[in-house]
Write an enzyme that holds these catalytic residues in place. Structure first.
Site, PDB file in Angstrom:
ATOM      1  N   ILE A 131       0.858  -1.179   0.000  1.00 24.31           N
ATOM      2  CA  ILE A 131       0.000   0.000   0.000  1.00 24.31           C
ATOM      3  C   ILE A 131       0.892   1.227   0.000  1.00 24.31           C
ATOM      4  O   ILE A 131       1.891   1.297   0.729  1.00 24.31           O
ATOM      5  CB  ILE A 131      -0.976   0.005   1.191  1.00 24.31           C
ATOM      6  CG1 ILE A 131      -1.950   1.183   1.077  1.00 24.31           C
ATOM      7  CG2 ILE A 131      -0.250   0.002   2.528  1.00 24.31           C
ATOM      8  CD1 ILE A 131      -3.162   1.061   1.978  1.00 24.31           C
ATOM      9  N   THR A 134       2.568   6.993   1.926  1.00 26.29           N
ATOM     10  CA  THR A 134       3.575   7.979   2.299  1.00 26.29           C
ATOM     11  C   THR A 134       4.258   8.585   1.082  1.00 26.29           C
ATOM     12  O   THR A 134       4.623   7.877   0.139  1.00 26.29           O
ATOM     13  CB  THR A 134       4.630   7.336   3.201  1.00 26.29           C
ATOM     14  OG1 THR A 134       3.988   6.748   4.332  1.00 26.29           O
ATOM     15  CG2 THR A 134       5.636   8.376   3.677  1.00 26.29           C
ATOM     16  N   GLY A 137       6.910  14.412   0.748  1.00 23.87           N
ATOM     17  CA  GLY A 137       6.510  15.613   1.477  1.00 23.87           C
ATOM     18  C   GLY A 137       5.311  15.427   2.377  1.00 23.87           C
ATOM     19  O   GLY A 137       4.804  16.393   2.949  1.00 23.87           O
ATOM     20  N   ILE A 165       7.913   2.501   0.945  1.00 25.03           N
ATOM     21  CA  ILE A 165       6.855   1.534   0.667  1.00 25.03           C
ATOM     22  C   ILE A 165       7.356   0.118   0.922  1.00 25.03           C
ATOM     23  O   ILE A 165       8.163  -0.425   0.146  1.00 25.03           O
ATOM     24  CB  ILE A 165       6.336   1.677  -0.777  1.00 25.03           C
ATOM     25  CG1 ILE A 165       5.933   3.129  -1.047  1.00 25.03           C
ATOM     26  CG2 ILE A 165       5.165   0.724  -1.005  1.00 25.03           C
ATOM     27  CD1 ILE A 165       4.931   3.704  -0.049  1.00 25.03           C
ATOM     28  N   GLU A 250      -4.416  -2.000  11.454  1.00 19.94           N
ATOM     29  CA  GLU A 250      -2.996  -1.830  11.167  1.00 19.94           C
ATOM     30  C   GLU A 250      -2.224  -1.507  12.443  1.00 19.94           C
ATOM     31  O   GLU A 250      -1.165  -2.085  12.714  1.00 19.94           O
ATOM     32  CB  GLU A 250      -2.789  -0.719  10.139  1.00 19.94           C
ATOM     33  CG  GLU A 250      -1.328  -0.407   9.873  1.00 19.94           C
ATOM     34  CD  GLU A 250      -1.128   0.700   8.849  1.00 19.94           C
ATOM     35  OE1 GLU A 250       0.023   1.156   8.689  1.00 19.94           O
ATOM     36  OE2 GLU A 250      -2.114   1.105   8.212  1.00 19.94           O
ATOM     37  N   ARG A 251      -2.758  -0.587  13.230  1.00 19.24           N
ATOM     38  CA  ARG A 251      -2.048  -0.169  14.446  1.00 19.24           C
ATOM     39  C   ARG A 251      -2.053  -1.258  15.501  1.00 19.24           C
ATOM     40  O   ARG A 251      -1.065  -1.437  16.224  1.00 19.24           O
ATOM     41  CB  ARG A 251      -2.673   1.137  14.944  1.00 19.24           C
ATOM     42  CG  ARG A 251      -2.295   2.290  14.045  1.00 19.24           C
ATOM     43  CD  ARG A 251      -3.127   3.535  14.203  1.00 19.24           C
ATOM     44  NE  ARG A 251      -2.627   4.559  13.268  1.00 19.24           N
ATOM     45  CZ  ARG A 251      -3.273   5.660  12.942  1.00 19.24           C
ATOM     46  NH1 ARG A 251      -4.474   5.911  13.471  1.00 19.24           N
ATOM     47  NH2 ARG A 251      -2.755   6.524  12.099  1.00 19.24           N
ATOM     48  N   GLY A 348      29.053  -5.061  26.334  1.00 18.75           N
ATOM     49  CA  GLY A 348      29.643  -4.948  25.003  1.00 18.75           C
ATOM     50  C   GLY A 348      29.109  -5.969  24.019  1.00 18.75           C
ATOM     51  O   GLY A 348      29.043  -5.698  22.810  1.00 18.75           O
ATOM     52  N   GLY A 371       2.911   3.368  10.497  1.00 19.15           N
ATOM     53  CA  GLY A 371       1.541   3.185  10.977  1.00 19.15           C
ATOM     54  C   GLY A 371       1.015   4.384  11.739  1.00 19.15           C
ATOM     55  O   GLY A 371      -0.030   4.305  12.391  1.00 19.15           O
ATOM     56  N   GLU A 375       3.619  10.560  18.116  1.00 21.93           N
ATOM     57  CA  GLU A 375       3.021  11.875  18.309  1.00 21.93           C
ATOM     58  C   GLU A 375       1.615  11.940  17.718  1.00 21.93           C
ATOM     59  O   GLU A 375       0.713  12.542  18.325  1.00 21.93           O
ATOM     60  CB  GLU A 375       3.923  12.944  17.663  1.00 21.93           C
ATOM     61  CG  GLU A 375       5.262  13.148  18.367  1.00 21.93           C
ATOM     62  CD  GLU A 375       6.255  12.023  18.126  1.00 21.93           C
ATOM     63  OE1 GLU A 375       7.192  11.878  18.933  1.00 21.93           O
ATOM     64  OE2 GLU A 375       6.097  11.266  17.125  1.00 21.93           O
TER      65      GLU A 375
END
Length: 387
Positions: A131, A134, A137, A165, A250-251, A348, A371, A375
């Site tokens: 899909i 995005t 911009g 994608i 989706e989330r 380490g 997704g 924020e």
């Protein structure tokens, strides 16, 4: 893959789900894990593994049986698959993207002709999907999408570019979000299915990510691509509503994977601190180490209880966007914290790529971004609480 030593009983799953879990584990052991290191070097999985997943019934569990699917809308089967892939650290084969993110658009929005055309390949693994939302911009701001699809009578003329994608290299079907009215915005976008081989559809480079390196992620370019009207998915100009209807699943899927990954890496670390010695005794005998393990174990257990409730609610059709956003925000940020703390406890060795914790550190970082960023999740939650 390991099994946590101490877990709460999970009434969420029944015998059928646990039998499916064994199928997934066998598939991972035989068809995925022996090849994953090579896939990470190649930047893409073998195409044939998608067909093998189809033959094992791991694709299209929610697709009707007449098209070769599992015929069940019980999301718990998807949750089992997501959990096992996360625990295995097998980030390359993006079955959840195919099943849980793209799948609902095809099963809920496609007409009968489109279902006959696409769903058999979707379930067999012959058609890999992606899909494309995005853009360079416009990240989480779907209303800022600039890709255009101009109505030309019997087809749309598609122009624009997409980035980040997943499945972008292998995908045969790409659900593209494009503006179909000059003003765009939430009321002027549509979903178009672009197929491999369409003139003007080109793939850019396979992007060089810091983690999830076996998962092909590409730039996509559309230059005067003639997309037939028969490839319009859902209603014209209603993409935003269609997208909002599917984002909760989706989330939730991302949250389920994040929680399972956090549990797995804590289990790995718990065993490590029992075996690793410092100052003549196992790390596990140091109070600070015990407190760290106690805190992470408690956070994981609390998160698991909330997520299992969300999965149950979603399987019953009752999960809302706000609680899905809570799940995504909390579980992905938890995973990021747990992996970071577990790497610290490895010292380490945690910085060495052959250790699972190092790979998890890199693979998990993107989860608070895709997704919908953390924020954005907080904004959705905050608006609902302050309206």
């Amino acid at each position: 893959m390991t099994t946590p030593e101490r877990t709460l009983d999970r009434p969420l799953y029944g015998p059928g789900h646990e039998a499916f879990r064994e199928t997934v584990r066998t598939f991972l052991t035989k068809e995925v894990l022996p090849h994953h290191e090579r896939w990470e070097k190649d930047g893409v999985v073998d195409r044939e593994v998608w067909r093998k997943a189809g033959r094992q019934g791991l694709l299209g569990m929610a697709v009707d049986e007449e098209y070769g699917g599992g015929g069940t809308d019980d999301f718990r089967y998807s949750a089992v698959l997501i959990e096992e892939f996360a625990r295995a650290g097998a980030s390359g084969l993006a079955l959840s993207l195919h099943n849980d993110i793209v799948g609902p658009y095809l099963t809920h929005l496609a007409n009968d002709e489109q279902k006959r055309r696409w769903l058999p390949g979707f379930t067999s693994g012959d058609l890999v999907t992606a899909i494309a939302m995005t853009e360079p911009g416009a990240g989480s701001d779907l209303q800022g999408i600039r890709t255009t699809a101009t109505d030309q009578g019997d087809h749309y003329l598609l122009n624009g570019a997409k980035t980040f994608i997943s499945n972008g290299v292998l995908a045969d079907l790409v659900v593209v979000v494009a503006r179909t009215t000059p003003e765009g915005g939430s009321g002027g976008q549509s979903l178009l299915v672009v197929e491999r081989g369409m003139d003007g559809f080109e793939r850019g480079r396979n992007l060089d990510k810091i983690g999830q390196k076996a998962q092909d992620t590409a730039e996509l370019f559309f230059t005067d691509v003639r997309v037939p009207k028969e490839n319009l998915l859902g209603e014209e100009h209603q993409a935003f509503a269609h997208l909002m209807g599917n984002l909760a699943q989706e989330r939730l899927a991302i949250a389920v994977g994040a929680a399972a990954a956090a549990e797995e890496i804590l289990d790995v670390t718990t065993r490590y601190v029992k075996e690793r010695e410092a100052f003549g005794k196992p790390l596990a005998r140091l109070q600070h180490i015990r407190f760290e393990i106690a805190e992470m174990g408690t956070e994981n257990a609390v998160t698991r209880a909330f997520l299992d409730r969300c999965v149950a609610d979603h399987s019953d059709g009752r999960l809302d966007a706000v609680h899905a956003s809570m799940a995504k925000w909390w579980a992905t940020e938890l995973n990021k914290r747990v992996v970071d703390r577990c790497l610290q406890l490895h010292g380490g060795y945690g910085y060495m790529s052959e250790y699972k914790v190092a790979r998890a550190f890199l693979d998990s970082r993107v989860q608070t971004l895709y997704g919908g960023t953390t924020e954005i999740m907080k904004e959705i939650i905050g608006r609902s609480l302050l309206r």
